[in-house]
Design an enzyme around this catalytic site. Structure first.
Site, PDB file in Angstrom:
ATOM      1  N   GLU A   1      41.420  35.048  38.418  1.00 52.40           N
ATOM      2  CA  GLU A   1      40.781  35.241  39.731  1.00 52.40           C
ATOM      3  C   GLU A   1      41.163  36.568  40.384  1.00 52.40           C
ATOM      4  O   GLU A   1      42.183  36.663  41.071  1.00 52.40           O
ATOM      5  CB  GLU A   1      41.150  34.091  40.680  1.00 52.40           C
ATOM      6  CG  GLU A   1      40.486  34.251  42.052  1.00 52.40           C
ATOM      7  CD  GLU A   1      40.824  33.144  43.062  1.00 52.40           C
ATOM      8  OE1 GLU A   1      41.694  32.301  42.768  1.00 52.40           O
ATOM      9  OE2 GLU A   1      40.215  33.148  44.138  1.00 52.40           O
TER      10      GLU A   1
ATOM     11  N   LYS B   1      36.947  33.826  37.777  1.00 58.55           N
ATOM     12  CA  LYS B   1      36.668  33.364  39.140  1.00 58.55           C
ATOM     13  C   LYS B   1      36.653  34.575  40.071  1.00 58.55           C
ATOM     14  O   LYS B   1      37.683  34.969  40.612  1.00 58.55           O
ATOM     15  CB  LYS B   1      37.748  32.363  39.571  1.00 58.55           C
ATOM     16  CG  LYS B   1      37.651  31.954  41.032  1.00 58.55           C
ATOM     17  CD  LYS B   1      38.531  30.771  41.368  1.00 58.55           C
ATOM     18  CE  LYS B   1      38.422  30.458  42.859  1.00 58.55           C
ATOM     19  NZ  LYS B   1      38.984  29.175  43.234  1.00 58.55           N
TER      20      LYS B   1
END
Ligand code: 13P
Length: 339
Positions: free
Chosen positions: A178, A220
Site C-alpha cells: 500500500e 492497494k
C-alpha cells in the site's frame, strides 16, 4: 519458493470478481478518532464489539473476500465465543493483519515520511500466521506539494515496501502493498498523477529487485485526484487519470488493484470505482476495493455504540458492500443509494 501453493491458494481466495477487501485494521489511535465522531469510548471492549459486528454481518461474504485486522483483533472473540478470524472464515472471508507500525519523519528529508516496523518482522509474521492470518498489509504514506515527496523519499519508501513484501512471501503470507499518495492539499490532478506515477515506478522497481512474485501480491493504491482543498473531480475524470497512471506502471502480472478510500465519501468512492470498471473492461488486473472509511462510515453512524442499533449498522455495512460489488461490475447507479 517454499510456500508457493499456500500463497497461490490465499490469492485465489482473496481475488474474485465482484468481491473486495474490508479494511478494519485501524490502529488504536485511529479507531479512537472514528469512535470520537460518534461519542463512543475507545475501550478494548468497544473495539471488540465493533469488529465483531462487522464480521458477523450476515451475507457479507458475498461481497467481501478478505478483512484486514489490527493485531489485538486476532485475540478477540465474538459473543458466541468464536475468534474474530474464525467468524470471518465462516463467511469465506480471509483474515489478514496490518503489520506496519505507522509513519514517522524520514530523517534529514523534511516533509517526507517513512513507515516503521521491519525489525523482527519475520518472527511477527510467523506468529500472526499461527494465529490464522493469511495475508498482511503495510502502508507507506506520501504527502504532496510542489516539491514533495522528494525523489529520495520515494526511493526510501519503495525499499521498505519491497522488503516487507519479500519477508511476507518468504513466510507464506500474501502481501498487500500500500503506497498511499495523500489527497490532502491544493495540488491539481496532474500533480497527483505525476507523483503517483513516480511512486508506482519506484515501488515496482524495488519489488523486482527484492524478487517479490507479482502474481502473489495485491496492490492497494490511491486513486488519482485533485487535492481535497482544490476541488472535487467527477468519477469519469478520476477513472481516466487513474487508469492512465496504472496502465503505465503496474505490470499485468499483478492480479488485483484494490483501492483505498483515503477520505473520499462513501458514495464518491463507489461512483469512482464504478467509472474505473466501466472504463477498464479490458484491464489486465481486477479493479476492486480495500476501503476502510468508505465501507464503515455509514455503519458507524448507524451504530453509535448502542446494542439496539447493531442490526441497523450491519444493514448499512451490507448496503455499502453490495453497492461496491455492483461498482466492481460497472453496474452501479446513484439512484441505488435510495433503495
Ligand atoms: P481508508 O479506505 O479509510 O483510506 O482506509 C484504508 C486503509 O487501510 C488505510 O491504510
Amino acid at each position: 519458493m517454499q510456500y508457493l501453493s499456500e500463497l497461490e491458494s490465499t490469492i485465489n481466495d482473496m481475488v474474485s470478481k465482484g468481491r473486495g477487501i474490508l479494511a478494519a485494521d485501524e490502529s488504536t489511535g485511529t479507531i479512537a478518532k472514528r469512535f470520537k465522531s460518534i461519542d463512543v469510548e475507545a475501550s478494548e471492549e468497544n473495539r471488540r464489539i465493533w469488529r465483531s459486528l462487522l464480521v458477523s454481518t450476515e451475507g457479507l461474504g458475498e461481497y467481501i473476500s478478505a478483512i484486514i485486522l489490527f493485531e489485538e483483533s486476532l485475540n478477540q472473540k465474538i459473543d458466541s465465543g468464536e475468534l474474530i478470524q474464525q467468524a470471518a472464515w465462516a463467511q469465506k472471508i480471509v483474515p489478514g493483519i496490518k503489520v506496519d507500525k505507522g509513519t514517522t519523519a524520514l530523517a534529514l528529508s523534511p516533509g517526507d515520511l517513512i513507515t516503521q516496523g521491519l525489525d523482527g518482522l519475520s518472527e511477527r509474521l510467523q506468529g500472526y500466521k499461527s494465529q490464522g492470518a493469511r495475508f498482511a498489509k503495510w502502508r507507506e504514506v506520501y504527502a504532496v506539494d510542489q516539491h514533495l515527496p522528494s525523489q529520495h523519499g520515494i526511493q526510501a519508501n519503495a525499499e521498505m515496501l519491497a522488503r516487507y513484501a519479500a519477508a511476507c512471501q518468504a513466510e507464506g503470507i500474501v502481501p498487500i502493498v500500500e503506497p498511499e499518495v495523500l489527497m490532502d492539499g491544493t495540488h491539481d490532478i496532474e500533480r497527483h498523477a505525476e507523483v503517483t506515477q513516480a511512486v508506482q515506478l519506484a515501488v515496482f522497481e524495488a519489488l523486482h529487485r527484492h524478487k517479490v512474485v507479482l502474481e502473489l501480491m495485491i496492490l492497494k493504491p490511491n486513486m488519482v485526484l485533485p487535492g481535497k482543498e482544490l476541488r472535487r473531480a467527477e468519477p469519469d475524470e478520476v477513472a481516466a487519470a487513474t487508469l492512465r497512471v496504472f496502465r503505465r506502471t503496474v505490470p499485468a502480472a499483478v492480479p488485483s488493484i484494490n483501492f483505498l478510500s483515503g477520505g473520499l465519501g462513501p458514495e464518491e468512492a463507489t461512483a469512482n470505482l464504478n467509472a474505473l470498471n466501466q472504463q477498464a473492461a479490458d484491464a489486465p488486473w481486477k479493479l476492486s476495493i480495500s476501503y476502510g472509511r468508505a465501507l464503515q462510515q455509514t455503519a458507524l453512524q448507524a451504530w453509535h455504540g448502542k446494542a439496539e442499533n447493531v442490526a441497523a449498522a450491519q444493514q448499512a455495512l451490507l448496503k455499502r458492500a453490495r453497492l461496491n460489488h455492483l461498482a466492481m461490475l460497472g453496474n452501479y447507479q446513484a439512484q441505488l443509494e435510495n433503495d
